[in-house]
Write a protein that holds these residues in place. Structure first.
Motif, mmCIF file in Angstrom:
data_model
loop_
_atom_site.group_PDB
_atom_site.id
_atom_site.type_symbol
_atom_site.label_atom_id
_atom_site.label_comp_id
_atom_site.label_asym_id
_atom_site.label_seq_id
_atom_site.Cartn_x
_atom_site.Cartn_y
_atom_site.Cartn_z
ATOM 1 N N ARG A 41 0.725 -1.391 0.174
ATOM 2 C CA ARG A 41 -0.044 0.138 -0.217
ATOM 3 C C ARG A 41 0.865 1.340 -0.086
ATOM 4 N NH1 ARG A 41 -1.639 -1.977 5.116
ATOM 5 N NH2 ARG A 41 -3.425 -2.413 4.146
ATOM 6 N N SER A 42 0.263 2.227 -0.529
ATOM 7 C CA SER A 42 1.134 3.534 -0.254
ATOM 8 C C SER A 42 0.154 4.461 0.813
ATOM 9 C CB SER A 42 0.881 4.119 -1.678
ATOM 10 O OG SER A 42 1.572 3.808 -2.653
ATOM 11 N N LEU A 43 0.864 5.138 1.693
ATOM 12 C CA LEU A 43 0.276 5.924 2.819
ATOM 13 C C LEU A 43 0.605 7.438 2.391
ATOM 14 C CD1 LEU A 43 1.987 4.221 5.684
ATOM 15 C CD2 LEU A 43 -0.277 3.773 4.695
ATOM 16 N N ARG A 44 -0.483 8.171 2.078
ATOM 17 C CA ARG A 44 -0.590 9.313 1.638
ATOM 18 C C ARG A 44 -1.336 10.305 2.754
ATOM 19 N NH1 ARG A 44 1.484 9.956 -3.324
ATOM 20 N NH2 ARG A 44 1.371 8.244 -4.529
ATOM 21 N N GLY A 45 -0.550 11.552 2.889
ATOM 22 C CA GLY A 45 -1.078 12.287 3.818
ATOM 23 C C GLY A 45 -0.191 13.495 3.968
ATOM 24 N N HIS A 46 1.105 13.331 3.784
ATOM 25 C CA HIS A 46 2.171 14.372 3.699
ATOM 26 C C HIS A 46 1.836 15.427 2.297
ATOM 27 C CE1 HIS A 46 4.963 13.265 6.991
ATOM 28 N NE2 HIS A 46 4.605 11.974 6.535
ATOM 29 N N ILE A 47 2.107 16.574 2.487
ATOM 30 C CA ILE A 47 2.388 17.475 1.462
ATOM 31 C C ILE A 47 3.383 18.132 0.661
ATOM 32 C CG2 ILE A 47 -0.190 18.134 2.135
ATOM 33 C CD1 ILE A 47 0.994 20.682 3.476
ATOM 34 N N ALA A 48 4.353 17.376 1.299
ATOM 35 C CA ALA A 48 5.500 17.806 0.385
ATOM 36 C C ALA A 48 6.513 16.600 0.437
ATOM 37 C CB ALA A 48 6.387 18.876 1.300
ATOM 38 N N ASN A 49 7.839 16.697 -0.058
ATOM 39 C CA ASN A 49 8.407 15.559 -0.182
ATOM 40 C C ASN A 49 8.847 14.766 1.145
ATOM 41 O OD1 ASN A 49 8.841 16.586 -2.495
ATOM 42 N ND2 ASN A 49 10.933 16.703 -2.833
ATOM 43 N N MET A 50 9.048 13.509 1.008
ATOM 44 C CA MET A 50 9.191 12.675 2.243
ATOM 45 C C MET A 50 10.576 12.381 2.278
ATOM 46 S SD MET A 50 6.536 11.551 3.385
ATOM 47 C CE MET A 50 7.033 10.630 4.508
ATOM 48 N N ARG A 51 11.244 12.512 3.806
ATOM 49 C CA ARG A 51 12.528 12.483 3.878
ATOM 50 C C ARG A 51 13.113 11.194 4.780
ATOM 51 N NH1 ARG A 51 15.570 15.197 0.602
ATOM 52 N NH2 ARG A 51 17.155 15.499 2.115
ATOM 53 N N CYS A 52 12.203 10.639 5.708
ATOM 54 C CA CYS A 52 12.566 9.597 6.596
ATOM 55 C C CYS A 52 11.074 8.614 7.000
ATOM 56 C CB CYS A 52 13.219 10.152 7.737
ATOM 57 S SG CYS A 52 12.010 11.553 8.464
ATOM 58 N N VAL A 53 11.425 7.657 7.346
ATOM 59 C CA VAL A 53 10.656 6.614 7.836
ATOM 60 C C VAL A 53 11.365 5.717 9.041
ATOM 61 C CG1 VAL A 53 9.104 6.264 5.929
ATOM 62 C CG2 VAL A 53 11.122 4.854 6.068
ATOM 63 N N ALA A 54 10.558 5.248 9.891
ATOM 64 C CA ALA A 54 11.240 4.270 11.013
ATOM 65 C C ALA A 54 9.914 3.520 11.695
ATOM 66 C CB ALA A 54 11.896 5.049 11.930
ATOM 67 N N PHE A 55 9.872 1.920 11.340
ATOM 68 C CA PHE A 55 8.991 1.298 12.227
ATOM 69 C C PHE A 55 9.208 1.284 13.682
ATOM 70 C CE2 PHE A 55 8.885 -0.594 7.803
ATOM 71 C CZ PHE A 55 7.491 -0.686 7.626
ATOM 72 N N SER A 64 6.909 8.872 10.055
ATOM 73 C CA SER A 64 7.262 9.277 8.640
ATOM 74 C C SER A 64 7.282 10.605 8.740
ATOM 75 C CB SER A 64 6.317 8.959 7.637
ATOM 76 O OG SER A 64 5.100 9.565 7.738
ATOM 77 N N GLY A 65 8.375 11.170 8.128
ATOM 78 C CA GLY A 65 8.566 12.730 8.279
ATOM 79 C C GLY A 65 9.174 13.229 6.929
ATOM 80 N N GLY A 66 8.511 14.603 6.748
ATOM 81 C CA GLY A 66 9.100 15.201 5.255
ATOM 82 C C GLY A 66 9.252 16.538 5.476
ATOM 83 N N LEU A 67 9.468 17.295 4.302
ATOM 84 C CA LEU A 67 9.687 18.627 4.174
ATOM 85 C C LEU A 67 8.374 19.351 4.594
ATOM 86 C CD1 LEU A 67 11.924 18.639 0.905
ATOM 87 C CD2 LEU A 67 12.697 18.734 3.435
ATOM 88 N N ASP A 68 7.368 18.873 4.687
ATOM 89 C CA ASP A 68 6.038 19.568 5.138
ATOM 90 C C ASP A 68 6.039 19.971 6.610
ATOM 91 O OD1 ASP A 68 5.776 17.025 6.199
ATOM 92 O OD2 ASP A 68 3.724 16.785 5.166
ATOM 93 N N ARG A 69 7.060 19.659 7.226
ATOM 94 C CA ARG A 69 7.471 19.806 8.745
ATOM 95 C C ARG A 69 6.572 18.945 9.494
ATOM 96 N NH1 ARG A 69 6.272 25.736 8.820
ATOM 97 N NH2 ARG A 69 5.357 25.014 10.602
ATOM 98 N N ARG A 70 6.096 18.003 9.165
ATOM 99 C CA ARG A 70 5.315 16.835 9.664
ATOM 100 C C ARG A 70 5.609 15.568 10.118
ATOM 101 N NH1 ARG A 70 2.261 20.151 6.636
ATOM 102 N NH2 ARG A 70 -0.034 20.931 7.427
ATOM 103 N N VAL A 71 5.337 15.095 11.171
ATOM 104 C CA VAL A 71 5.829 13.656 11.816
ATOM 105 C C VAL A 71 4.301 13.129 11.762
ATOM 106 C CG1 VAL A 71 6.704 12.214 13.414
ATOM 107 C CG2 VAL A 71 7.937 14.232 12.741
ATOM 108 N N LYS A 72 4.233 12.095 10.939
ATOM 109 C CA LYS A 72 2.739 11.204 11.213
ATOM 110 C C LYS A 72 3.191 9.794 11.625
ATOM 111 C CE LYS A 72 0.609 13.703 7.370
ATOM 112 N NZ LYS A 72 -0.615 14.057 8.143
ATOM 113 N N VAL A 73 2.322 9.223 12.251
ATOM 114 C CA VAL A 73 2.422 7.963 12.785
ATOM 115 C C VAL A 73 1.268 7.210 12.345
ATOM 116 C CG1 VAL A 73 2.181 6.493 14.874
ATOM 117 C CG2 VAL A 73 3.707 8.719 14.964
ATOM 118 N N TRP A 74 1.561 6.039 11.504
ATOM 119 C CA TRP A 74 0.461 5.348 10.913
ATOM 120 C C TRP A 74 0.216 3.780 11.505
ATOM 121 C CZ3 TRP A 74 -1.337 7.629 6.308
ATOM 122 C CH2 TRP A 74 -0.393 8.764 5.989
#
Length: 97
Positions: A41-55, A64-74
């Motif tokens: 699957r693809s996880l969508r919700g960031h609005i700018a390029n992704m930079r990092c992921v960690a399980f 997940s974290g990205g250039l949109d200044r958000r950290v999301k937990v999935w």
């Protein structure tokens, strides 16, 4: 199988080595099955390029974290977003549990 047509900035593997997550240029996180390379699957919700992921240590969550200044937990099993935290500085370059 294992065909990513864009720039990948980071990858993370579940503790049981069953899934690989990739942080991609297109603002999506992709989850791949390690046994056959199929996109789960693809996880969508960031609005700018992704930079990092960690399980998480148990593999049930993914940060997940990205250039949109958000950290999301999935939630890995469902693909649902659990929460979002805004970073006051620039883009998020790394995440860890």
């Amino acid at each position: 199988s294992w065909q990513v047509n864009q720039m990948v900035f980071d990858v993370s593997v579940t503790p049981d080595a069953s899934i690989v997550a990739s942080a991609n240029w297109d603002a999506a996180v992709q989850l791949w099955c390690t046994t056959d390379g199929v996109l789960v699957r693809s996880l969508r919700g960031h609005i700018a390029n992704m930079r990092c992921v960690a399980f998480s240590p148990d593999g049930s969550s993914l940060a997940s974290g990205g250039l949109d200044r958000r950290v999301k937990v999935w939630d890995v099993a469902s693909g649902r977003e659990r929460c979002t935290v805004m970073h006051d500085g620039g883009g998020v370059e790394s995440v860890a549990w």
